[in-house]
Design an enzyme around this catalytic site. Structure first.
Site, short mmCIF file in Angstrom:
data_model
loop_
_atom_site.label_atom_id
_atom_site.label_comp_id
_atom_site.label_asym_id
_atom_site.label_seq_id
_atom_site.Cartn_x
_atom_site.Cartn_y
_atom_site.Cartn_z
N TYR C 101 42.00 27.87 55.36
CA TYR C 101 41.98 28.92 54.35
C TYR C 101 41.02 30.01 54.81
O TYR C 101 39.89 29.72 55.20
CB TYR C 101 41.50 28.35 53.00
CG TYR C 101 41.21 29.42 51.96
CD1 TYR C 101 42.15 29.73 50.98
CD2 TYR C 101 40.01 30.13 51.97
CE1 TYR C 101 41.90 30.72 50.04
CE2 TYR C 101 39.75 31.12 51.04
CZ TYR C 101 40.69 31.42 50.08
OH TYR C 101 40.45 32.39 49.16
N GLU C 190 43.89 37.54 51.44
CA GLU C 190 43.78 36.08 51.50
C GLU C 190 44.88 35.51 52.37
O GLU C 190 46.03 35.91 52.24
CB GLU C 190 43.86 35.51 50.08
CG GLU C 190 43.57 34.03 50.01
CD GLU C 190 43.77 33.49 48.60
OE1 GLU C 190 42.77 33.28 47.90
OE2 GLU C 190 44.95 33.28 48.20
#
Lengths: 281, 380, 380, 281
Positions: C101, C190
């Protein structure tokens, strides 16, 4: 802490500084975290060195193209004093570093500097401590070996040094003559100051005005580069006469106009210092 | 590193700064062809890394190809302040209504980039600054803040530009010049003159562009622009061997370790009545091999009559330097006398090595002053 | 402004961040063609401006074109958290060895960009932050300093990435993500998951990209990406008329001047037992025409049962607002009762105007609280 | 000085501020140097306004896309206080401005703020002074009209204000609640403080901790946006609940946990202030 402690130069001088009495608590080399250099622990990042070893000052010994990054890493990790031995940093990078750190109150020596030495106390950098002895002369210089030469001449005349500071030979360095003169003026152990300048820029001229206006302690000076031609970089990136500005003659005249005596050779400046010291002692 | 006019203009063009079309040529025939391609009047401009080209006859207006060829013939080979003209820039001639001056310099004192702009273009800027400072708009740019529109306005209002079309073009050009300055790691970007044509177009008629040597590794395209022919042969050789060397005009070759010490040594040689032949810094390390390379370069200069070594060992070890001197004397034919002063780290060992080998023509002196005096004596 | 996955990936690609090849489609037939062109396995991904697509059945792996067509048929028209799927992104399927991530957010508290990176990808980052903070590397970037190489190292070492190939790719990707973040004026970038393929390639398998509305004027290409279909019809109309409007779920339409006062009015409506139908700010000026536009948009919402005006005149003049209300009542058919509270600049004049015209269904109240209570009463 | 004094809003408020008693010595509008707005001279650049009219504070009234430039122009010309009324500045631009000015010690209110008013003394910005009266309540807010509403309620309860400060409704503003609370704590004319927050960010939470740790003067608070849905910008660029952070409820709880009483309506917060003022008087 030493950034680049695992390198040839970094380990040689880092260990030498530690052996001289300086608290060298950590080294930083990315990818070598967990190793040791003669008992000094190595970390991957400055943040770890600060958190785990409590480092508050960094000496930067990495190659030029990694040096700016190393300086930012140090400052962002909360280090307040940076001694950048590395040379060859692009001037624009240092311009940004300077403007970034200055309002934050970070102290920086260099780049392209030999560091600082207080004989008998601590040594951070590459100044060969054996040339110097303890005493009351503060020595500040843009040059490394020239400083050793003058230190050597002082020693031969029986004079020692409180602290020797190399501010670095690049066009933009973290601390100016004035910054160091301010420290010397406030330093109880310093009685006289020898300032060693060279061609390029106008820091000596600014220092001259500062000495006249702000300093109570006597200062004598030396300037290198009377024979340097304009437009040529004389070894140090900062040692260049641009057009008609930055000549040794102009600096000498500015200093003398402000009442600072200027020696024409290293020997002569040492003699001037001895003379002043004699008067005061 | 200084760039030629045509190189600077190539960078200007890359950053969107208006310049005239042109061709680089090295012969009168090429000049003729270039003039043909460009059509109309052209300007034949000597490409040399020094100022004063115009007064020296290095810039000529040509009516057409034939004229251009003739001018090229006259200008090629010309010696302008010690620089021999080997290249010409043939450029479409511009009509000039007004000439301004615009520059960006690296202001090491203020630690900021410095813009200077005046309507009095085409002349010496230091003269304008000294005599008519009110005509010169000066403005610093903080590197963290970057170029802001207001800075262009201050330049424009400061210099008294009133025409709106000019204001807009100059504002844009100043912003682009700043981008070029930062992105090329320049120490100087000068446009003198910056012209306004009768139709109101603003463009750069000349360029002076200096790039930070320490940043060249980031700009391989600019690094390739270096023209080794523009340097004295000794400096070219030094560059190849990675020796820090600057050619000077005297007869005493000088070697030392550390830029400050070497500059000081040059001064001491001059005080002793001599003239240094060069600046040569062995640098921090100074191993035997480096000493050999440096000695080779210094002794290749025919003006050199004696060679002075001034070493104050710190990181540099004097025994290593002594070994380098002895190796060089074995490998090279050096006829000039060599005077050596060794002090600092391992100085005794170094002196002992020299004493043991005792080559002819090698003189060891105890101090910097003594060594300088001796070297001057030995250079008749 | 939130971007769709495919738009974010287009920006990623522009900044050199590795993403898979794909096609945007709006019908099952197009999905089939896209799968044919891409070859092999493909992933059919619903494009909606909300999370939770996977769980809602909005992401399906297809073995080939036929399969892709069938999945597209299933997914198009699906309602995911109130967002109807109208577009699909058909992407070449990736083999996944590991999922990480990586994100960059605009940290308004620290006034710096914030990197977050963890090896625990594909999951909810707030969960990782709360439960295993040691697994999450967080790092701020000072906007003046910019992205430095050490920051990439701190992320990599901090998250425990040991493979050198991954380290290099992630360092480069982080630098590019920062460039994209700054150059696109992003509030969020993101990548979840950032995957490593079995052959060691690192790439962005998903994208969440939010751009600052106030900066869209600098990025016409991004501004064009706005998909008006993704917004409720009232918000679409408001955008066209340049009215600051947010659709809510209640029955009391609310208008006021100034964002804080309107938010406060919504709260007071709720405290009075009602539910606000919208947020609508007339802004600083608030001329009669703006009032008409706003009333048109609010009254077009079928859920609205009463309308509350809460005006505290400063720059806004209450008489001007009163005029706007009267004009709107003349021009539009508004059946809902309107409750008006006017205070501040020219409040008396405004109240006098309303009293004089005395349209039916218009109620003037002296205070904000009284007005809110009345509006709630009138919305049965 | 007013940057953008020749504009519609700029001239209206600039002149109003001057008429209220504020020393408005100059306006700046590029290209209009030499003109006047009701007796106030206009300059082309801030540098001229500083040099010729002695301006030391600037109010920025230019459109959003020119506002950052205007702020930099002000700061670089040596202005130490910037009141940025302009709204709609890109957040990244303000991020750079904030990090640029903060270490230099420049004070900035806004962007997207109504300015500051000390009733009876001076008014810089767009706050309608007639709503407020002199008194001892310091009022600090992220919002404009909501501030007027609360000021109005205070006035009706017989309370006046020492100073009203709008810090602005953008995600990044030059001064935080804490900055202004610090001023109020030190200000002799302020006895109680009313703090008006709204959804988005965590400045109210930080202020809560600061009030508990550092403030001796009583503070009461109001938070707007309990009914705001997550992910939607409520008029102010900064008024947005991101994920689960920045809710009004969380802010209220944080304030109450630090002993700060929070009113649920403008009327209630005014009543709380009156109660506290009654206790103290």
């Amino acid at each position: 802490m030493v950034q680049g402690l695992t390198g040839r130069e970094g380990s040689f001088h880092g260990v030498r500084n530690r052996d001289y009495g300086t608290q060298v608590v950590a080294g930083v080399t990315p990818g070598k975290g967990g190793q040791e250099v003669e008992g000094i622990p190595i970390f991957d990042t400055v943040a770890e060195a600060v958190a785990e070893a409590g480092a508050n000052t960094t000496m930067v010994f990495v190659p030029a193209r990694f040096a700016t990054d190393a300086v930012y890493e140090g400052i962002d990790a909360g280090v307040h004093t940076v001694i950048c031995i590395a040379e060859g940093l692009p001037a624009h990078e240092m311009l940004r570093v300077y403007n970034y750190i200055r309002p934050k109150g970070v102290t920086m020596l260099g780049p392209n500097c030999p560091g600082a030495l207080s004989p008998g106390k601590a040594n951070v950098g590459i100044i060969p401590a054996e040339i110097f002895r303890e005493g009351s002369v503060g020595l500040v210089s843009r040059s490394g070996t020239l400083t050793y030469q003058i230190g050597h001449e002082l020693t031969q005349l029986g004079l020692g040094n409180s602290t020797i500071v190399g501010i670095g030979g690049d066009p933009v360095v973290g601390s100016s003559f004035i910054d160091v003169l301010t420290e010397f003026e406030a330093d109880d152990e310093t009685e006289i100051v020898v300032m060693v300048g060279e061609i390029g820029g106008a820091e000596e001229e600014k220092a001259a005005a500062f000495i006249q206006a702000e300093m109570s302690k006597p200062v004598v000076a030396y300037i290198a580069g009377f024979t340097a031609p304009p437009g040529k970089t004389m070894g140090h990136a900062g040692a260049i006469i641009s057009g008609t500005s930055g000549t040794a003659q102009a600096k000498k005249e500015a200093l003398e106009a402000c009442g600072v005596r200027v020696g024409t050779t290293p020997t002569e400046v040492a003699q001037l210092a001895a003379e002043v010291a004699g008067v005061r002692n | 590193m200084d760039l030629y006019e045509y190189q600077g203009k190539e960078l200007f063009r890359r950053f969107g700064i208006a310049v005239s079309e042109g061709r680089l040529v090295t012969s009168p025939e090429e000049a003729r062809t270039a003039a043909q391609e460009l059509g109309g009047q052209v300007v034949v401009k000597a490409q040399v890394l020094t100022g004063g080209r115009g007064k020296a006859g290095g810039i000529k207006l040509a009516e057409g190809p034939e004229d251009a060829e003739q001018h090229a013939r006259d200008i090629l080979g010309l010696d302008i302040r010690g620089h021999v003209v080997r290249k010409l820039w043939i450029e479409a001639a511009s009509e000039i209504e007004r000439e301004y001056y615009l520059s960006l310099t690296f202001d090491r004192g203020e630690k900021k980039a410095l813009f200077m702009f005046t309507k009095e273009g085409g002349v010496d800027i230091e003269e304008v600054a000294a005599e008519r400072p009110e005509a010169l708009a000066k403005l610093h740019v903080d590197p963290l803040e970057g170029f802001q529109a207001y800075q262009a306005r201050r330049l424009i209002y400061g210099a008294g530009i009133e025409d709106e079309g000019e204001q807009k073009q100059i504002a844009k050009l100043a912003a682009r010049l700043y981008t070029a300055f930062v992105e090329c790691d320049a120490m100087l970007c000068e446009v003198n003159p910056l012209i306004v044509t009768p139709s109101g177009e603003v463009k750069a008629l000349d360029s002076k562009f200096t790039v930070d040597d320490n940043a060249l590794y980031k700009h391989p395209d600019i690094a390739e622009m270096r023209d080794l022919d523009a340097y004295p042969p000794e400096e070219r050789a030094a560059r190849e061997k990675d020796v820090t060397y600057v050619k000077l005009d005297g007869e005493v070759g000088v070697l030392g370790n550390g830029a400050g010490l070497v500059m000081s040594t040059l001064d001491v040689v001059a005080l002793a009545g001599g003239q240094p032949a060069n600046f040569c810094d062995l640098g921090g390390g100074g191993d035997a091999e480096g000493v050999v390379d440096a000695l080779e370069i210094i002794s290749a200069d025919p003006q050199v009559k004696s060679i002075l070594f001034n070493i104050f060992g710190g990181i540099t070890r004097c025994d290593e330097v002594a070994r380098g001197i002895l190796q060089a004397l074995e490998r090279l034919t050096i006829e000039e006398p060599i005077v050596v002063r060794l002090d600092g780290t391992n100085a005794e060992e170094g002196r002992a090595l020299l004493k043991e080998a005792a080559p002819p023509n090698l003189h060891v002196e105890p101090t910097m002053l003594d060594a300088a005096r001796r070297a001057v004596e030995l250079a008749p």
